[in-house]
Design an enzyme around this catalytic site. Structure first.
Site, PDB file in Angstrom:
ATOM      1  N   GLY A  27      49.471  39.110  46.848  1.00  0.00           N
ATOM      2  CA  GLY A  27      49.466  38.628  47.474  1.00  0.00           C
ATOM      3  C   GLY A  27      49.520  40.550  48.515  1.00  0.00           C
ATOM      4  O   GLY A  27      50.774  40.820  48.481  1.00  0.00           O
ATOM      5  N   CYS A  28      48.868  40.696  49.616  1.00  0.00           N
ATOM      6  CA  CYS A  28      49.424  41.147  50.737  1.00  0.00           C
ATOM      7  C   CYS A  28      50.291  41.115  51.320  1.00  0.00           C
ATOM      8  O   CYS A  28      51.451  42.307  51.353  1.00  0.00           O
ATOM      9  CB  CYS A  28      47.661  42.055  51.671  1.00  0.00           C
ATOM     10  SG  CYS A  28      46.983  40.891  52.302  1.00  0.00           S
TER      11      CYS A  28
END
Length: 345
Positions: free
Chosen positions: A148-149
């Site tokens: 994920g970011c």
């Protein structure tokens, strides 16, 4: 190689198109959508006119499997769970940009994502694709769970410290901020112009789905680490993540020691840049690039460490990391297609 992008109409999919178009080892790629089959991609993204004139195709697993060596799943959570197993059975490599395959424990996924988990045999095959941590595993993987970011910025910011310096187990505090593209392209009230412009707001307080992903990764550096304090804020800008991290070391450290530690840890990782003393990164300084920039300091007055880590959420936080994994999986130079300088201003 030949590739397919499933979910090509989202922001992550559009970034993959931009990157694969200039990738010298990707001979061709196809674009797939469950909702816009037959529509030219330039209808959704006019900036692609005369760059790629492809029309979106339906998601036909057997047909894609015959033509593609690797499939990028740039889809919302819940989709990869359903269709990735068939690609794996057909011998096609998969890089999944959603959160569906990031946890070995299906109960964790179901608790935080509120969706049915993939089967255990699929989860066991998935390699967590934060390249700087798992490069050797990525090399031999056929299924990648792209990070994920928020986790990318946070884990890269904290990992060298937790690996080498003892900290108070419950002292890790993460104050994270993201541009609006992180919410995806689907229209919603919360990300509309009037709601976001000239506004700054916290969201998913104490319940963001990236919390367990961060904790699982960080505990591989320090298994004594307690629960993290992690909260997220929406900033009125298009791209970028800043993760400002605080923690308390158990013994006295110096800023020079910390900086040397980070520089040595990442000396062979071309996409992580450790800033010099007194310099802290801004999101604009990694805009449009695959870099993660890190600044670190120690406050002698309070005895706390502060780390600032920034990425472009659509690049190192999504499509750029996916292409980096593609390169490592296929034994080609890790920077292929990713070495453009950040866009500034």
């Amino acid at each position: 190689m030949k590739a397919a992008i499933i979910g090509a109409t989202g922001y992550g999919g559009a970034e993959l198109i931009r990157l694969l178009h200039q990738h010298k080892y990707v001979e061709e790629f196809t674009l797939h959508s469950s909702s816009q089959s037959g529509v030219a991609i330039s209808e959704s993204y006019p900036q692609l006119t005369n760059i790629t004139n492809q029309s979106l195709q339906s998601i036909n697993i057997e047909q894609i499997s015959k033509n593609a060596d690797v499939v990028f799943m740039a889809t919302p959570s819940g989709i990869s769970t359903e269709i990735t197993p068939a690609f794996i059975e057909n011998g096609v490599k998969v890089i999944d940009l959603s959160g569906d395959l990031r946890f070995k424990d299906p109960n964790v996924y179901e608790k935080w994502y509120k969706k049915t988990s993939a089967a255990n045999e699929v989860l066991e095959k998935a390699v967590y694709g934060l390249t700087e941590l798992n490069r050797e595993k990525v090399k031999n993987a056929s299924l990648i769970a792209n990070p994920g970011c928020y986790p990318t910025a946070t884990i890269l910011g904290l990992y060298p410290l937790l690996k080498n310096i003892a900290v108070e187990a419950n002292s890790v505090i993460i104050d994270a901020k993201s541009g609006v593209s992180g919410a995806g392209r689907k229209a919603s009230l919360g990300t509309s112009y009037c709601e976001v412009n000239e506004n700054f707001k916290i969201y998913k307080v104490n319940e963001h789905q990236h919390i367990p992903e961060i904790e699982v990764a960080l505990k591989t550096a320090n298994n004594q680490l307690g629960p993290i304090k992690f909260n997220t804020h929406l900033v009125p800008m298009t791209r970028g993540i800043m993760s400002t991290i605080y923690c308390q070391p158990l013994a006295s450290v110096s800023e020079k020691l910390l900086r040397n530690l980070y520089q040595q840890y990442y000396e062979n990782d071309r996409f992580v840049r450790v800033r010099k003393e007194g310099e802290y990164p801004a999101t604009k300084e990694v805009y449009g690039s695959n870099f993660c920039d890190i600044g670190i300091t120690f406050d002698e007055r309070t005895g706390w460490i502060t780390i600032v880590s920034v990425i472009d959420n659509l690049m190192k936080g999504a499509a750029g990391q996916a292409v980096q994994n593609l390169n490592v999986m296929h034994g080609i130079d890790e920077g292929t297609g990713l070495l453009g300088a950040p866009i500034f201003p």
